[in-house]
Design an enzyme around this catalytic site. Structure first.
Site, PDB file in Angstrom:
ATOM      1  N   SER A  10      38.168  34.760  42.283  1.00 31.29           N
ATOM      2  CA  SER A  10      37.841  35.762  42.517  1.00 31.29           C
ATOM      3  C   SER A  10      38.068  35.822  43.902  1.00 31.29           C
ATOM      4  O   SER A  10      39.236  36.651  44.352  1.00 31.29           O
ATOM      5  CB  SER A  10      36.315  35.295  43.155  1.00 31.29           C
ATOM      6  OG  SER A  10      35.483  35.765  43.057  1.00 31.29           O
TER       7      SER A  10
ATOM      8  N   ASP B 116      34.817  38.774  31.290  1.00 37.03           N
ATOM      9  CA  ASP B 116      34.587  37.998  32.983  1.00 37.03           C
ATOM     10  C   ASP B 116      33.735  39.384  33.285  1.00 37.03           C
ATOM     11  O   ASP B 116      33.570  40.054  32.888  1.00 37.03           O
ATOM     12  CB  ASP B 116      35.458  38.477  33.771  1.00 37.03           C
ATOM     13  CG  ASP B 116      34.945  38.364  34.913  1.00 37.03           C
ATOM     14  OD1 ASP B 116      34.211  38.513  35.385  1.00 37.03           O
ATOM     15  OD2 ASP B 116      36.447  38.080  35.826  1.00 37.03           O
TER      16      ASP B 116
ATOM     17  N   HIS C 258      34.631  34.815  33.841  1.00 39.67           N
ATOM     18  CA  HIS C 258      34.812  34.015  35.852  1.00 39.67           C
ATOM     19  C   HIS C 258      35.309  33.363  35.739  1.00 39.67           C
ATOM     20  O   HIS C 258      36.725  33.115  36.643  1.00 39.67           O
ATOM     21  CB  HIS C 258      33.990  35.223  36.217  1.00 39.67           C
ATOM     22  CG  HIS C 258      34.738  35.285  37.195  1.00 39.67           C
ATOM     23  ND1 HIS C 258      35.625  36.845  38.332  1.00 39.67           N
ATOM     24  CD2 HIS C 258      34.202  34.761  39.092  1.00 39.67           C
ATOM     25  CE1 HIS C 258      35.901  36.420  39.493  1.00 39.67           C
ATOM     26  NE2 HIS C 258      35.186  35.300  39.920  1.00 39.67           N
TER      27      HIS C 258
END
Length: 466
Positions: free
Chosen positions: A279, A373, A406
């Site tokens: 991330s 995601d 994610h």
């Protein structure tokens, strides 16, 4: 001739007579000793064999496969197998598998399919782990104390619905630090981190580990990598100790100092550093590899090809932060923020200055993303990044996993579709489909280790015994 035994006591009496060489007498006939001997194994099996639930190994690393076997059931018997763990905050995560015993009264998760109505279906040996769900909505399984193992409890019940009586229990400890791995807190200059050192003389391939906008110090991935033979530094960069409280306080100089501190360790191989980030940590890893020397290999997980959210001051210039449009933020029907379409397009000419010029780096890259995601469009950003790198002749490997969300964690971490985001103060949607995400975590974990072994020289694998 048919012989009937009503209880275990009768069997014992018969055995005593036989051991004395006698002939069994019952209900008006005399049974030959040989006939009774042939019958005893079936009598004992049907009346005295207890149900056994075997989970192995009893203690292992968190990323190791799960082996579960049940014996002593009746042929075709329906049972429910439950797994449960309690995290450090007291939250309980559970999963349920429904099974039918085979003709021998056994079931083995590596061969026995889970039936409809449970947390998962089909032959899924680790399904009881990755299908766990919290009792409280929007809780994410994390492990802050990596020096203590995570206990997982297993319980076997009769029937499916309603669940019957408890037949057997077992437990397993899943650890994050292998035997001989040491954890060393790092507080040098401005750097706040934890060092995980594998056993042995070294030198070792060295990796700095960065997490995302949740802040704090995340150690579970770094400790597992150390258990696989890598010298790792879990690096905090905001909202921890005396570090800045938010992303607005970041500066490239902090990450330069972290690389310098890490490189000076005597067991870092050839002062070559690898980076892994997820991330926001992924775009920071790209930036570090672009502007700092000594970075040899980079793994970007669910990342962006631009500096995101907050400007990042560097030496003599600043990378602007890629912004987002509030009007594009959506909310799910269960109350979680869906941010997937909110970020500005990093290749739009308006935002070119936010792009990280990773093609200037001398590192090799492994780019990982998931097709589901919901944090942002990491698959699109990854494709843009890989295209740019390859146009400049750079070494870039890319994998996009179908159904993955994610939060691609090490294997067997439960899927977290949505959780409470500490920075935002509300539930946040991460995405992911149960089976696809589990498959992605297993595959990505092997890709990550192979990549670092290839590009960080003198890899010294260790055998971790718990």
């Amino acid at each position: 001739m048919v012989l009937t035994v009503n209880d275990t006591r009768s069997v014992c009496c018969w055995l005593r007579f036989i051991s004395q060489g006698g002939r069994m007498i019952g209900a008006g006939f005399v049974a030959p000793r040989a006939a009774v001997l042939q019958l005893i194994p079936r009598l004992v099996c049907s009346r005295s064999m207890a149900v056994s639930l075997q989970v192995s190994p009893g203690r292992c690393l968190f990323d190791e496969p799960l082996q579960v076997k049940v014996t002593g059931l009746s042929p075709g018997q329906e049972v429910t197998l439950q797994a449960a763990l309690t995290d450090e905050g007291g939250e309980t995560f559970t999963s349920v598998g429904r099974y039918r015993a085979g003709s021998s009264g056994e079931l083995e998760l590596s061969r026995s399919p889970a039936l409809d109505g449970g947390s998962f279906t089909g032959i899924e040996p680790e399904g009881l782990l990755w299908a766990m769900e919290p009792q409280t909505p929007f809780r994410r399984l994390l492990r802050k104390d990596v020096q203590s193992p995570q206990r997982v409890d297993f319980a076997l019940y009769e029937s499916h619905e309603p669940r019957g009586k408890l037949l057997a229990t077992a437990a397993q400890e899943r650890s994050f630090m292998g035997e001989g791995v040491s954890r060393i807190p790092v507080r040098e200059g401005r750097v706040r981190a934890s060092l995980f050192l594998p056993p042995g003389p070294g030198p070792f391939p060295a990796i700095i580990d960065l997490y995302g906008t949740g802040g704090g110090l995340m150690e579970h991935r770094a400790s597992l990598l150390a258990s696989r033979g890598f010298l790792t530094m879990a690096l905090a960069y905001f909202d921890y100790d005396d570090l800045p409280k938010d992303l607005g306080g970041l500066h490239l100089g902090y990450f330069r100092e972290a690389v310098q501190v890490f490189s000076r360790h005597p067991k870092v191989n050839n002062q070559e550093i690898g980076l892994i980030g997820i991330s926001k940590g992924a775009d920071l890893a790209l930036t570090m590899a672009t502007f700092l020397p000594g970075i040899k290999a980079v793994v970007s997980i669910s990342g962006c090809n631009a500096n995101t959210f907050a400007p990042l001051p560097c030496d003599g210039f600043t990378l602007p932060g890629l912004a987002f449009s509030t009007e594009k933020i959506k909310f799910t029907d269960f109350g979680a923020m869906d941010f997937s379409d909110a970020m500005d397009d990093p290749v739009d000419p308006t935002y070119q200055e936010c792009l990280i010029p990773a093609e200037k780096s001398h590192a090799s890259f492994l780019i990982l993303s998931g097709s589901d995601d919901k944090n942002w469009q990491s698959a699109l950003y990854s494709e843009q990044l890989v295209t740019r790198l390859k146009e400049h002749g750079k070494n870039a490997e890319y994998h996009c996993y179908p159904g993955a969300g994610h939060l691609l964690e090490p294997p067997y971490f439960p899927l977290c579709r949505a959780s409470y985001h500490k920075l935002l103060g509300l539930p946040f949607l991460w995405g992911g489909q149960l089976v696809g995400h589990a498959r992605a975590q297993e595959a990505a974990w092997q890709k990550i280790q192979s990549f670092f072994r290839k590009h960080l020289t003198q890899y010294n694998p260790i055998q971790s015994h718990l």
